[in-house]
Structure formats: structure tokens, C-alpha cells
Write a protein that holds these residues in place. Sequence first.
Motif, PDB file in Angstrom:
ATOM      1  N   TYR A   5       0.654  -1.064  -0.176  1.00 55.10           N
ATOM      2  CA  TYR A   5      -0.009   0.022   0.140  1.00 55.10           C
ATOM      3  C   TYR A   5       0.750   1.362   0.169  1.00 55.10           C
ATOM      4  CZ  TYR A   5       0.536   1.311   5.269  1.00 55.10           C
ATOM      5  OH  TYR A   5       1.553   0.972   6.090  1.00 55.10           O
ATOM      6  N   TYR A   6       0.836   2.602  -0.217  1.00 47.19           N
ATOM      7  CA  TYR A   6       0.518   3.418  -0.321  1.00 47.19           C
ATOM      8  C   TYR A   6       0.027   5.046  -0.335  1.00 47.19           C
ATOM      9  CZ  TYR A   6      -0.972   3.336  -4.349  1.00 47.19           C
ATOM     10  OH  TYR A   6      -1.971   2.381  -5.522  1.00 47.19           O
ATOM     11  N   GLN A   7       0.586   5.519  -0.573  1.00 41.21           N
ATOM     12  CA  GLN A   7      -0.756   6.667   0.825  1.00 41.21           C
ATOM     13  C   GLN A   7       1.002   8.143   0.155  1.00 41.21           C
ATOM     14  OE1 GLN A   7      -0.106  10.059   2.605  1.00 41.21           O
ATOM     15  NE2 GLN A   7       1.498   9.085   3.701  1.00 41.21           N
ATOM     16  N   HIS A  29     -14.503  22.567  -6.465  1.00 37.38           N
ATOM     17  CA  HIS A  29     -14.704  22.497  -4.695  1.00 37.38           C
ATOM     18  C   HIS A  29     -14.187  20.753  -5.270  1.00 37.38           C
ATOM     19  CE1 HIS A  29     -16.610  21.638  -1.280  1.00 37.38           C
ATOM     20  NE2 HIS A  29     -17.382  20.237  -1.606  1.00 37.38           N
ATOM     21  N   GLY A  30     -13.725  19.791  -4.106  1.00 39.28           N
ATOM     22  CA  GLY A  30     -12.693  18.604  -4.062  1.00 39.28           C
ATOM     23  C   GLY A  30     -12.600  18.311  -5.416  1.00 39.28           C
ATOM     24  N   ARG A  31     -11.960  19.268  -6.030  1.00 38.00           N
ATOM     25  CA  ARG A  31     -11.140  18.530  -7.259  1.00 38.00           C
ATOM     26  C   ARG A  31      -9.561  19.938  -7.439  1.00 38.00           C
ATOM     27  NH1 ARG A  31     -12.673  20.279 -12.697  1.00 38.00           N
ATOM     28  NH2 ARG A  31     -13.736  18.304 -13.006  1.00 38.00           N
ATOM     29  N   GLY A  41     -10.992   1.944  -8.676  1.00 40.78           N
ATOM     30  CA  GLY A  41     -10.001   0.632  -9.053  1.00 40.78           C
ATOM     31  C   GLY A  41     -10.268  -0.406  -9.501  1.00 40.78           C
ATOM     32  N   GLY A  42      -9.426  -1.519  -9.739  1.00 38.40           N
ATOM     33  CA  GLY A  42     -10.421  -3.095 -10.533  1.00 38.40           C
ATOM     34  C   GLY A  42      -8.928  -3.586 -10.729  1.00 38.40           C
ATOM     35  N   SER A  43      -9.122  -4.457 -11.510  1.00 35.37           N
ATOM     36  CA  SER A  43      -7.975  -5.522 -12.247  1.00 35.37           C
ATOM     37  C   SER A  43      -7.450  -5.304 -13.282  1.00 35.37           C
ATOM     38  CB  SER A  43      -7.807  -7.107 -12.060  1.00 35.37           C
ATOM     39  OG  SER A  43      -8.632  -7.744 -13.204  1.00 35.37           O
TER      40      SER A  43
END
Length: 431
Positions: A100-102, A113-115, A292-294
Motif C-alpha cells: 500500500y502507499y499514500q 470543489h473537491g478537485r 480501482g480494479g484489475s
Amino acid sequence: MVERPRGTRDFPPEELAKRRFLEERLRARAESYGYREVQTPMIEHLDLFVARSGPRILKETYWFKDRGGREICLRPELTLPTLRYFAAEMRSWPRPVRVYYQGPVWRYEEPQHGRYREFWQFGVELVGADSVEADAEVIALAHEATGELGAGPLELRVGHVGVVKALADAAGLDDDARRTVFPLLDKKDAKGLDEWLAGAGLGDDVSRLLRRVAGFRGGPEAFEALRPEFAGVEKASEALDRLSAVLDALARRGVEPLAVDMAVVRGLDYYTGVVFEIHSPNLGAESQCGGGGSYDLSDVFGMRPEGTVGFGLGFDRLAMLVPDSAVPADAGALDVLVAPIGDAPEVAALAALAERAIRHAGARVERDVMGRGPGKNLKYADARGARFAVLVGDKEAAEGRVTLRDLRSGAQELLSPASAATKVQSDLGCA
Ligand code: HAM
């Protein structure tokens, strides 16, 4: 005055305390599933991103030439850097690899707003397992981790890019046509889709199924009822079987509620299989808090294809949704102010002893560094929300004891530095 660049933010201490708290919860949840943290550079070679997405990506990316003439960019996301790292150094790790990463990422987008142009992602990648359970695990982790933050209602939408890709193949759509029609599906823009279909000259069957995909969002049972309609589309059935199996696995894992949405196609080019998004009804236009996804990036790194699946969460959007009341209030507050009175060396020595003893007892301690008198210091301690003040003057220095004042009750005691530390520790309950 020079202002900060558009789309970036400064964070005050209270906001940062909240962000750290939320980040720790996400970390703890990812670790509880066996994921371990990795970190990659904030800058990467521009080629890493152009290789897959082509020059289109340039207009969304911050990039520059360094003094050696290399084309460098600020990373716009973390999947490609993580897979680059994997290809270089993790190939021999036991499979599956769970990381994992952040961290911050940068995209040259129109802020609203939010972007933002600078924002933070928290994400995971699971490498080495192309399986129903791997797909389900990643979705379950994203669902659980976001659900327990206190971000209010969130909607989980699960689909499979193979369905619309199979329809596009059946209709013989080229890349340009796909680039037009996929976003229409993604936005569930029925009117736009109708207009496009009117001029596209596709067969009735494909047109009808594209409309079905755009118009459908429902539970697993409704999805099962819809499935037979796609029976005639070559390659769609494999995707539908996989999606159905992943839905079963999600049900076994208690992931609910969820909506099946085959129009979730995701903006990035690398997805190949099951995909998902998490949306909030409380965010307005930019409602997506994660997705996300594969996917398959083996060709970019010259690796044999092995299953890769992951997600990225929009940390800023999640933090916006969490009310301040859901976060412990005292994070970063002050416990004790040590206030020497006058500048005699004995006073300074005793104040230093008390400061160290109380800090090492686990309290958050500040010492006056402005040479202020006791009145002003007490006012400051109050403004900072401190519980205690330690006053050290000539009288205290002569006795080797300090005045510990409880700022809530006003009670004060003359105590040795060690006893003052013990009292603060027991009253505050610090370790
Ligand atoms: P993405 O959907 O491009 O996926 O970004 C992940 C999340 O970042 C979005 O769902 C959204 O919440 C947030 N986000 C995107 N743009 C902005 C912005 N301008 N301001 C604030 N938040 C934003 C990825 O990046 C993939 N790498 C996810 C992934 C990992 N897929 C597989 N593994």
C-alpha cells in the motif's frame, strides 16, 4: 505577496491532525489485510506515464526538463510508479505481493470543489494473483476502509470493463470512437449516447445493449436477470461470468450494499477486468472518492502478465466528508506551559529540570521563550488550551520546588519537578 499555486492548499494544524488520524486508520486497515507500505519518488520520468497513455497525458501532467535535459514529471498517480518499483525490485518476492502507499500526486486539472491540482491518494496494489478472490479482497478492503472513517453514506459500484469492450469490439469501434462513447457511458449520459448512436450507424443489437449498459444500475439479482441479454456478444460472457463470481465472493465477505454498474469504465487506460468506484452523495459533481480494479501493465515493464489489481482513494475528498467531531479533539493540543519568572540562572535551571521531567512523563510541554511575565503567560496558556502552568520564580528556585497550577480549578501546589511530573501524568492519564 506571492500566492500559492492554483489548486494547492495550506493545511492548519487542526486539519492536519485530522488528516493524520484518518491516514492512520487507513494504514491500520490495509495492514490488517497483510499489505505493507512502500514509497516511491514524487518525481518520475515522464515516459513512465506516456508509455501507456500516449501524449494525451501531457496536458494533465506537470512536467519539465531538468538540467540534464531529462523529461521529468510530478507523478499524477501511484499505480505506474508502484509497478515500476515492482518490476525493478520486487519480482523475486513471494506471491502475491501486497503493498500500500499514500502520498501527494499532481494533475493539471481545472480546480473546483473537491478537485485539486495537488491532492493525496491512499492506495493498494496486489500483484501475482489473477483470481476472483484477489478482485474481491481489494474491493472489500476499499469498502471496509472507507466505510469505517465516518465519511457518511458511500455507494459502491462494481462493473467489468470487458462488457463494454466486447460491445465496442462487436461494433468495430476504433480508438477515437471508444474515447467518445466510453465517457458517455461512464456519465450515464443517455441523451448524449442517443445522439452519438444516431450518427454512428451501429447494428440494432449493439445499440440496444449500449443503451442497456448506460441505463442500468442495480443489485446483483437485477444484474443476473440482465445477463442473458448479452449472450450473443462474443467475449462478453467471460466478463459477465467473472463479474458474477466476484459478486458472490463479495457477498460471502459481507460487502453490501453494492450496485452493479457495467458503465463504470474508469478513465485510465490500463484496466482489463473487474472495476469499481466508491461515490459519495454528499460531494456534488466530484463525487468519486476512490476507484480501482484489475489491470495489466506487463507490456510497459516487459514482464510476463500476472494478475494485478488495486485501488486509489481520493484522500482529500474522504477527509472533507468526515466531520471534525469524528476525530479526537485534543490532537496537537498543549498540556503544560512552563513559565519562568525573571532571568536568574537558578530559575532557568529549575524550569529546565521541570520541563524535561514533565515532558518525559508523557505530557505536551511548552516553555515560555519570550520572557513574558506570569500574567501574560497564563493568558497564553489559556488560549492554547493548556491544563497546567508551571511557575518558577526566585521563591521556587530557593526551595528547589515549582508551583504547579491547575488551570481548570485554579488550585496550585509547590512540588519538586519529579512530583510535579508524576501529578501531571496521573491527572492527564498519559503514558
Ligand atoms: P483515479 O480514479 O484516477 O485512479 O484516482 C483515484 C481517486 O483520486 C479518485 O477516485 C478521486 O477520489 C481522487 N482524485 C482524482 N483526481 C482528483 C483531484 N483532482 N482532486 C482530488 N481528488 C482526486 C487512480 O489514480 C488509480 N491509480 C487507482 C488504482 C490503483 N487502480 C488500480 N490501482
